[in-house]
Write a protein that holds these residues in place. Structure first.
Motif, mmCIF file in Angstrom:
data_model
loop_
_atom_site.group_PDB
_atom_site.id
_atom_site.type_symbol
_atom_site.label_atom_id
_atom_site.label_comp_id
_atom_site.label_asym_id
_atom_site.label_seq_id
_atom_site.Cartn_x
_atom_site.Cartn_y
_atom_site.Cartn_z
ATOM 1 N N LEU A 1 13.306 29.258 17.713
ATOM 2 C CA LEU A 1 12.548 29.645 16.911
ATOM 3 C C LEU A 1 11.292 30.495 17.213
ATOM 4 N N ILE A 2 10.803 29.486 18.404
ATOM 5 C CA ILE A 2 9.443 30.309 19.013
ATOM 6 C C ILE A 2 9.457 31.889 19.708
ATOM 7 N N ALA A 3 11.139 31.229 20.360
ATOM 8 C CA ALA A 3 11.130 32.857 21.109
ATOM 9 C C ALA A 3 11.677 33.526 20.259
ATOM 10 N N CYS A 4 12.241 33.486 19.361
ATOM 11 C CA CYS A 4 12.536 34.370 19.116
ATOM 12 C C CYS A 4 11.865 35.418 18.487
ATOM 13 N N GLY A 5 10.596 34.921 17.841
ATOM 14 C CA GLY A 5 9.770 35.324 16.838
ATOM 15 C C GLY A 5 9.586 36.536 15.662
ATOM 16 N N ALA A 6 11.005 35.557 15.272
ATOM 17 C CA ALA A 6 10.807 36.385 14.061
ATOM 18 C C ALA A 6 9.806 36.454 13.015
ATOM 19 N N ARG A 7 10.135 36.959 11.718
ATOM 20 C CA ARG A 7 9.071 37.034 11.156
ATOM 21 C C ARG A 7 9.010 35.235 10.023
ATOM 22 N N THR A 8 10.317 35.532 9.829
ATOM 23 C CA THR A 8 11.026 34.603 8.833
ATOM 24 C C THR A 8 12.316 34.066 9.250
ATOM 25 N N ALA A 9 12.593 32.760 9.235
ATOM 26 C CA ALA A 9 13.900 31.953 9.640
ATOM 27 C C ALA A 9 14.088 31.225 8.566
ATOM 28 N N TYR A 10 15.303 31.176 8.309
ATOM 29 C CA TYR A 10 16.242 30.751 7.205
ATOM 30 C C TYR A 10 17.463 29.879 8.026
ATOM 31 N N PRO A 11 17.970 27.980 7.643
ATOM 32 C CA PRO A 11 18.718 27.568 8.350
ATOM 33 C C PRO A 11 20.232 28.063 8.456
ATOM 34 N N GLY B 1 6.956 26.790 13.814
ATOM 35 C CA GLY B 1 7.405 28.411 12.739
ATOM 36 C C GLY B 1 5.334 28.220 12.689
ATOM 37 N N GLY B 2 5.045 27.958 12.192
ATOM 38 C CA GLY B 2 3.854 28.440 11.498
ATOM 39 C C GLY B 2 2.906 28.209 12.535
ATOM 40 N N MET B 3 2.938 27.513 13.652
ATOM 41 C CA MET B 3 1.553 27.451 14.464
ATOM 42 C C MET B 3 1.963 28.764 15.483
ATOM 43 N N TYR B 4 3.326 29.540 15.523
ATOM 44 C CA TYR B 4 3.699 30.842 16.471
ATOM 45 C C TYR B 4 4.245 31.629 15.603
ATOM 46 N N GLY B 5 3.317 31.776 14.089
ATOM 47 C CA GLY B 5 4.108 33.006 13.217
ATOM 48 C C GLY B 5 5.381 33.234 12.898
ATOM 49 N N THR B 6 6.581 32.327 12.608
ATOM 50 C CA THR B 6 7.470 32.049 12.106
ATOM 51 C C THR B 6 7.392 31.583 10.612
ATOM 52 N N ARG B 7 7.901 32.077 9.999
ATOM 53 C CA ARG B 7 7.866 31.514 8.174
ATOM 54 C C ARG B 7 9.040 30.655 8.029
ATOM 55 N N TYR B 8 9.271 29.675 8.032
ATOM 56 C CA TYR B 8 10.747 28.523 8.179
ATOM 57 C C TYR B 8 10.722 28.533 6.763
ATOM 58 N N VAL B 9 12.069 28.920 6.106
ATOM 59 C CA VAL B 9 11.867 29.130 4.872
ATOM 60 C C VAL B 9 13.436 28.052 4.105
ATOM 61 N N HIS B 10 13.574 26.523 3.876
ATOM 62 C CA HIS B 10 14.436 26.262 3.372
ATOM 63 C C HIS B 10 15.002 27.350 2.375
ATOM 64 N N LEU B 11 16.474 27.133 2.735
ATOM 65 C CA LEU B 11 17.814 27.616 1.662
ATOM 66 C C LEU B 11 18.606 26.663 1.478
ATOM 67 N N ALA B 12 19.312 26.738 0.162
ATOM 68 C CA ALA B 12 20.637 25.517 -0.140
ATOM 69 C C ALA B 12 21.973 26.168 -0.148
ATOM 70 N N PRO B 13 22.631 26.134 0.412
ATOM 71 C CA PRO B 13 23.941 26.470 -0.156
ATOM 72 C C PRO B 13 23.891 27.558 -1.685
ATOM 73 N N GLY B 14 24.111 28.823 -1.995
ATOM 74 C CA GLY B 14 24.481 29.011 -2.988
ATOM 75 C C GLY B 14 23.075 29.930 -3.198
ATOM 76 N N ASP B 15 22.018 29.730 -2.647
ATOM 77 C CA ASP B 15 20.461 30.351 -2.785
ATOM 78 C C ASP B 15 20.715 32.155 -2.026
ATOM 79 N N THR B 16 20.002 32.828 -2.835
ATOM 80 C CA THR B 16 20.063 33.899 -2.274
ATOM 81 C C THR B 16 18.892 35.198 -2.469
ATOM 82 N N VAL B 17 19.069 35.387 -0.806
ATOM 83 C CA VAL B 17 17.101 35.836 -0.896
ATOM 84 C C VAL B 17 17.191 37.616 -1.024
ATOM 85 N N GLU B 18 16.385 38.292 -0.378
ATOM 86 C CA GLU B 18 16.322 39.207 -0.826
ATOM 87 C C GLU B 18 15.581 40.001 0.569
#
Length: 219
Positions: free
Chosen positions: A169-179, A201-218
């Protein structure tokens, strides 16, 4: 672009009327994920990433649906279908940029993460979708110069431990991570894992966001 998470590592992308589905495996809602899909993209041969018994009949029944996979998986799938379907199963080589159903895809090779020295290692391709969304398959490969803004993060697997997930998670440096790769977690385990991912993730600049099966994001 719209992304829908299904169980485990299966995700569906929709853009401009086109639909691309990654890794419809045997822990996933295959029929729902593939409804109206134009293309299927697979990272590797394990059943939790492609459920042959469910995917291949759908592929055979829908003349406009194409499947893309690493070799030798593509060859193995061709042997399991009729001649009229074989032309719609395509090989994807590592370190390539291709267009699949209107989506720009970059591929990175190429081995599955080690489970145990006595378990053979299979090939695995990671994919960068639209130069922004990174799906590593079953690996913690960080390609040189990766600039993904969205990481699809394998949060639990027989081949990983939580420290390795955090480091990736830290190495990729993405803005957002989903499971992804999360079907084997129960509620207690998920809560523990996701608490670590949110904190580090918060310490290194990546916001981790929980998604459940069926959840949709833009995205």
């Amino acid at each position: 672009m719209k992304m829908t998470k299904y169980s485990h590592s299966c995700v569906r992308f929709e853009k401009g009327g086109s639909v691309l589905v990654l890794d419809p495996g045997n822990f996933s809602e295959v029929e729902e994920a593939l409804d109206g899909a134009d293309a299927i993209l697979v990272t590797h041969e394990h059943a939790d990433h492609i459920d042959r018994e469910r995917v291949l009949p759908i592929l055979a029944a829908r003349a406009g649906l194409h499947l893309y996979a690493p070799e030798p998986l593509a060859g193995s799938l061709r042997e399991a279908v009729g001649e009229d379907v074989r032309a719609r199963i395509h090989e994807v080589a590592p370190e390539r940029t291709v267009e699949i159903a209107g989506f720009a895809i970059r591929s990175f090779g190429g081995q599955h993460a080690l489970i145990h020295p006595l378990i053979p290692v299979v090939g695995n391709l990671a994919y960068l979708i639209e130069e922004s969304i990174y799906h590593p398959g079953d690996s913690f490969i960080v390609p040189n110069g990766l600039t993904a803004t969205t990481l699809l993060l394998p949060i639990h697997a027989p081949w990983s431990k939580i420290g390795e997930v955090i480091d990736f998670l830290i190495a990729c440096g993405a803005r957002t991570a989903y499971p992804i790769h999360d079907a084997l977690l129960n509620g207690n385990g998920r809560g523990l894992v996701e608490k670590h991912l949110e904190r580090f993730g918060g310490m290194y600049g990546t916001r981790y966001v929980h998604l459940a099966p069926g959840d949709t994001v833009e995205l």
